[in-house]
Design a protein around this motif. Structure first.
Motif, PDB file in Angstrom:
ATOM      1  N   UNK A 162      30.848  40.778  16.232  1.00 16.14           N
ATOM      2  CA  UNK A 162      29.920  40.131  15.303  1.00 16.14           C
ATOM      3  C   UNK A 162      29.062  39.158  16.092  1.00 16.14           C
ATOM      4  N   UNK A 163      28.026  38.649  15.441  1.00 22.32           N
ATOM      5  CA  UNK A 163      27.071  37.787  16.134  1.00 22.32           C
ATOM      6  C   UNK A 163      27.317  36.319  15.807  1.00 22.32           C
ATOM      7  N   UNK A 164      26.767  35.464  16.648  1.00 23.18           N
ATOM      8  CA  UNK A 164      26.788  34.023  16.425  1.00 23.18           C
ATOM      9  C   UNK A 164      25.408  33.454  16.707  1.00 23.18           C
ATOM     10  N   UNK A 165      25.163  32.263  16.181  1.00 23.08           N
ATOM     11  CA  UNK A 165      23.871  31.626  16.400  1.00 23.08           C
ATOM     12  C   UNK A 165      23.765  31.044  17.802  1.00 23.08           C
ATOM     13  N   UNK A 166      22.560  31.166  18.374  1.00 22.75           N
ATOM     14  CA  UNK A 166      22.290  30.616  19.707  1.00 22.75           C
ATOM     15  C   UNK A 166      20.784  30.445  19.861  1.00 22.75           C
ATOM     16  N   UNK A 167      20.342  29.986  20.990  1.00 25.21           N
ATOM     17  CA  UNK A 167      18.921  29.829  21.234  1.00 25.21           C
ATOM     18  C   UNK A 167      18.441  30.752  22.349  1.00 25.21           C
ATOM     19  N   UNK A 185      20.268  35.240  16.722  1.00 24.86           N
ATOM     20  CA  UNK A 185      21.653  35.702  16.634  1.00 24.86           C
ATOM     21  C   UNK A 185      21.903  36.666  17.783  1.00 24.86           C
ATOM     22  N   UNK A 186      23.095  36.596  18.332  1.00 26.57           N
ATOM     23  CA  UNK A 186      23.463  37.534  19.381  1.00 26.57           C
ATOM     24  C   UNK A 186      24.962  37.638  19.513  1.00 26.57           C
ATOM     25  N   UNK A 187      25.441  38.801  19.987  1.00 33.86           N
ATOM     26  CA  UNK A 187      26.869  38.966  20.246  1.00 33.86           C
ATOM     27  C   UNK A 187      27.200  38.288  21.566  1.00 33.86           C
ATOM     28  N   UNK A 188      28.484  38.284  21.919  1.00 36.06           N
ATOM     29  CA  UNK A 188      28.895  37.565  23.131  1.00 36.06           C
ATOM     30  C   UNK A 188      28.272  38.168  24.395  1.00 36.06           C
TER      31      UNK A 188
END
Length: 472
Positions: free
Chosen positions: A296-301, A308-311
């Motif tokens: 799943x994805x998480x918020x990042x810049x 949003x991007x996966x690890x």
């Protein structure tokens, strides 16, 4: 050499038991000993011993790893303690028949699967074994239901935390820990704090002694603190159906208060736990669309843009685009004519009489609240009388509503404003509630750019939305 002068047959031994409560594998060890003796009596050598311990041969979607591995190894012959240890359903029998080898059983004789007559006998035996298995399951289900109605515990499984092996006798230190854990939740502490407390006291979950897990999980702590059994209530398939014969550990008021807290909208994350409270709409909910990636994805810049991007950063989907599309898709699903109607119909069918009674009680309490307000407006009661009465009724109403939410499996929904209020107030709803509804209504996939510049991609290039099936 065999007595007939032919080569010695190298047989494979297969052993299995459905339930090993101790994890010591004594049952399969006894089977192996008997099978080795039979091999010696038949003049066979043992090539390999295959063991499926604590595995059913009749449950759907249960794979027996050693059974499948044995078939793939192409044995010359198979020895088992009883044929029902090897085959219990027709599909497994057909796999063995394809080998065309003899099956020898300590307790059931010899099955020659290399001949039409032998295969016919085997199919008949297996058909009756399947029938008996289904009949046994139905008898056991009825017996379990009757036991629950009479308040007797289900003792076939692992003992519950707080009670002894008879599922009735209190274990003092574990019971005290449950009481302390409930009080910690009432005092505003977290499930993490309770888990840490129990770990520090070296109180181990009975299930972990079998699985080998270390320490308490948040799911495990919550399951204990919200289980009706600890308030002295007997359940069947999750529904309370009577008063239990075992002594309660928690007062009903404490149990329902803890249940209300742990199932309140403020605690509803609506997605997979990431170790901290999610701060974005799709973190832990949206899936990565890159082939082979299951994260799943998480918020990042990314270059100053929230994405949003996966690890592994397969995708960098702008959050503004993804959040807007996911929100609109969720609201559209809520407004679709068949959606909530089917959910409520399914929910009512699942809840049965107990759920209908709770709904009726909640409606009656709301009417009483309205009645108090009307009585105060007309001067029939004082402000203090209305306040005290409203607080008492509201507390009971919150308890009932928390129980309904916990059993319904749907995210928080204001019982007064309903779906219309949910749609109208969407932008200002708490983030956990919005996350819960997005995950409940939609399957969100965020797609990789595949070499394209983000600005040249359409919304449909960035994000794919599928509506969840109501039956799921």
């Amino acid at each position: 050499m065999r007595s007939n002068g032919g080569p010695v047959i190298r047989a494979d031994i297969y052993v299995r038991i459905s339930q090993d409560l101790t994890g010591e594998e004594q049952g399969v060890a006894r089977q192996e000993e008997s099978c080795r003796q039979l091999a010696a009596d038949l003049g066979m050598e043992v090539r390999h011993v295959w063991t499926d311990n604590d595995l059913s041969a009749t449950k759907k979607n249960v794979v027996r790893p050693d059974f499948e591995a044995m078939l793939a190894s192409k044995p010359e012959a198979i020895i088992c303690w009883h044929t029902d240890r090897l085959i219990r359903v027709t599909k497994d029998l057909e796999k063995v028949i394809e080998l065309g080898v003899n099956v020898h059983a300590v307790m059931a004789g010899h099955l020659d699967l290399s001949t039409p007559a032998g295969r016919a006998v085997a199919r008949t035996v297996t058909a009756w074994a399947t029938y008996e298995g289904e009949q046994k399951a139905e008898r056991q289900k009825l017996a379990n239901q009757q036991a629950a109605q009479q308040g007797r515990p289900y003792t076939a499984g692992i003992r519950p935390f707080g009670y002894g092996d008879d599922h009735m006798t209190l274990i003092a230190d574990e019971a005290a820990a449950i009481v302390e854990g409930a009080q910690m939740i009432l005092a505003g502490e977290s499930l993490t704090a309770v888990a840490r407390k129990w770990d520090e006291a070296k109180l181990q979950s009975p299930r972990s002694k079998v699985t080998g897990a270390k320490g308490w999980t948040l799911r495990g702590v919550k399951k204990v603190l919200t289980s009706p059994r600890y308030a002295g209530m007997s359940t069947y398939y999750g529904e309370v159906i009577g008063e239990a014969q075992w002594p309660p550990i928690l007062d009903p008021e404490v149990h329902y208060s803890v249940l209300a807290i742990l199932n309140s909208p403020e605690r509803f994350s609506g997605g997979k736990r990431t170790g901290r409270t999610p701060g974005t709409l799709l973190a832990g909910i949206g899936g990565c669309g890159y082939d082979g990636c299951t994260d799943t994805v998480n918020g990042r810049g990314y270059r100053g843009v929230p994405v949003y991007g996966c690890k592994d950063t397969h995708t960098r989907t702008p959050r503004s685009i993804a959040d807007d599309r996911a929100s609109k898709a969720t609201l559209a699903r809520l407004m679709f004519p068949d959606f909530l109607g089917q959910i409520l119909e399914t929910q009512n069918a699942q809840e049965g009489q107990s759920g209908a009674q709770l709904q009726s009680q909640a409606k009656e309490l709301r009417e009483r609240l309205d009645g108090l307000a009307m009585a105060y407006a007309e001067g029939a009661i004082s402000l203090s009388q209305m306040t005290a009465g409203s607080q008492a009724i509201q507390k009971k109403l919150e308890t009932i509503e928390s129980e309904l939410v916990s059993t319904a499996g749907i995210p928080p929904l204001d019982p007064v404003k309903g779906v219309a209020g949910l749609i109208e107030g969407w932008p200002t709803l708490p983030l956990p509630t919005r996350r819960a509804w997005v995950d409940f209504c939609c399957i969100v996939t965020l797609n990789p750019a595949k070499g394209r510049h983000l600005t040249s991609m359409s919304v449909d290039d960035h994000i794919t939305i599928e509506w969840r099936d109501v039956s799921d």
